[in-house]
Design an enzyme around this catalytic site. Structure first.
Site, PDB file in Angstrom:
ATOM      1  N   LYS A 198     -26.472 -14.399  -5.918  1.00  0.00           N
ATOM      2  CA  LYS A 198     -27.299 -13.199  -6.111  1.00  0.00           C
ATOM      3  C   LYS A 198     -26.899 -12.179  -5.047  1.00  0.00           C
ATOM      4  O   LYS A 198     -27.253 -12.291  -3.873  1.00  0.00           O
ATOM      5  CB  LYS A 198     -28.779 -13.553  -6.003  1.00  0.00           C
ATOM      6  CG  LYS A 198     -29.710 -12.410  -6.407  1.00  0.00           C
ATOM      7  CD  LYS A 198     -31.163 -12.873  -6.513  1.00  0.00           C
ATOM      8  CE  LYS A 198     -32.063 -11.740  -6.977  1.00  0.00           C
ATOM      9  NZ  LYS A 198     -32.075 -10.587  -6.053  1.00  0.00           N
ATOM     10  N   LEU A 200     -35.798 -10.646 -12.614  1.00  0.00           N
ATOM     11  CA  LEU A 200     -35.849 -12.106 -12.705  1.00  0.00           C
ATOM     12  C   LEU A 200     -37.098 -12.620 -11.994  1.00  0.00           C
ATOM     13  O   LEU A 200     -37.495 -12.071 -10.969  1.00  0.00           O
ATOM     14  CB  LEU A 200     -34.616 -12.732 -12.041  1.00  0.00           C
ATOM     15  CG  LEU A 200     -33.279 -12.401 -12.671  1.00  0.00           C
ATOM     16  CD1 LEU A 200     -32.163 -13.096 -11.900  1.00  0.00           C
ATOM     17  CD2 LEU A 200     -33.236 -12.787 -14.131  1.00  0.00           C
ATOM     18  N   ASP A 238       0.833  -1.215   0.000  1.00  0.00           N
ATOM     19  CA  ASP A 238       0.000   0.000   0.000  1.00  0.00           C
ATOM     20  C   ASP A 238       0.861   1.256   0.000  1.00  0.00           C
ATOM     21  O   ASP A 238       0.538   2.243  -0.662  1.00  0.00           O
ATOM     22  CB  ASP A 238      -0.886   0.008   1.265  1.00  0.00           C
ATOM     23  CG  ASP A 238      -1.872  -1.158   1.254  1.00  0.00           C
ATOM     24  OD1 ASP A 238      -2.743  -1.202   2.131  1.00  0.00           O
ATOM     25  OD2 ASP A 238      -1.756  -2.012   0.342  1.00  0.00           O
TER      26      ASP A 238
END
Ligand SMILES: NC(=O)c1cnc(N)c2cc(Br)sc12
Length: 317
Positions: free
Chosen positions: A113, A82, A32
């Site tokens: 999902k 869906l 980092d």
């Protein structure tokens, strides 16, 4: 190109590559401290040479001024909803309807999902130009400035394609717990769940707030005709999204039969608590586009996909 222009170009390239490894592949290439040092060098060079700031520079993720409101945008391609399955019988009915329509020679892809906020991202010549919420599936809210702050959303793709993709913005469980902890300490109202926290964060008019909420995304669909990109199945489409530089969820499974799908559902019903993010079900899609085209759509949703929903969790009393 003079020396400064060369260094700015090099820093953009390096920071895109390191950022993709860290935020999309979850596999840092550099420590980092090295990333931060290069980013600070780029910030300083851009400050001295504002005309050399690339629109997709990693320094341009967090916009300046808060918006007055969100514009409405019409999706180039409507965003799917869906139909749901709640038990094994629903799943076997779904499978039987497909066999009656196209015979037995097909396969499924199962995916987690993600329990977040559905989003649409538009790229022109590989550059992120617009992001929106699903809204009613046809018209959503333009939240580009907030989505730019999500580090897993690439500002530039690995190919200069013009494409619209769909996915889910979510808040990891650990970030949700930390956010509510800090809100409790400040006497602020708590978010009920990570989905509400993600939605609430992306509806902030000030991008600095969204930037502070540690949101992430999984991208799982191309808007419109995948064949336009030389793809002819859902599995290939997911791989293509990864090659473009999008974060796609690796917990997906190619299933030959509905029994394989049910086994996948049972496994994730068991393992769901171990995930770093919340899911509310499993999405099952017929894999090949030719089969999807044969099956088509009802007024509301595709006949070639279904969302199995986990039973609502007992409220912890
Ligand atoms: N992988 C997928 O297709 C997927 C994952 N997570 C979701 N929340 C949704 C919603 C729709 Br609509 S599709 C989908």
């Amino acid at each position: 190109m003079n020396e400064i222009e060369q260094r700015i170009a090099e820093l953009n390239k390096l920071l895109h590559e390191y950022g993709h490894a860290y935020y999309v592949l979850d596999n840092p290439i550099v420590p980092d401290a090295v990333y931060d040092q290069l980013l600070n060098e780029l910030i300083a060079l851009e400050k001295e040479n504002p005309s050399l700031i690339y629109p997709d520079s990693p320094t341009q993720r967090v916009g300046g001024t808060p918006l007055q409101g969100f514009k409405k945008v019409t999706h180039a391609f409507p965003m799917l909803s869906l139909s749901n399955a709640f038990n094994e019988l629903d799943l076997r009915d779904f499978d039987r309807r497909i066999r009656q329509a196209i015979g037995d020679d097909f396969s499924y892809v199962c995916e987690l999902k993600i329990d977040g906020l559905a989003i649409s991202l538009r790229y022109e010549d590989g550059i992120f130009v617009q992001g929106a919420t699903r809204g009613d599936g046809v018209v959503g809210e333009e939240i580009t400035a907030n989505l730019r702050t999500i580090r897993s959303i690439p500002l530039r793709l690995k190919e200069p394609v013009t494409i619209e993709v769909r996915g889910e913005a979510y808040m990891p469980k650990k970030s949700f717990e930390a956010l509510n902890q800090s809100r409790q300490e400040k006497g602020l109202e708590l978010f009920a769940n990570p989905r509400n926290a993600a939605a609430g964060s992306l509806r902030q008019l000030d991008p600095k707030i969204a930037a502070s909420r540690n949101l992430s995304t999984f991208i799982y669909a191309i808007g419109g005709d995948g064949e336009a990109y030389g793809i002819d199945s859902h599995a290939e489409m997911l791989d293509y999204l990864e090659t473009l530089g999008f974060p796609s969820n690796k917990e997906r499974k190619f299933c030959e039969t509905i029994d394989d799908c049910i086994a996948f559902i049972n496994m994730w019903t068991e393992n769901r608590p171990n995930l770093a993010y919340e899911i509310d079900g499993i999405v099952i899609k017929v894999n090949r586009y030719a089969h999807q085209d044969e099956l088509g759509y009802t007024a509301k949703s595709p006949r070639w996909a279904i969302a199995y929903k986990f039973p609502a969790e007992e409220a912890i009393t």
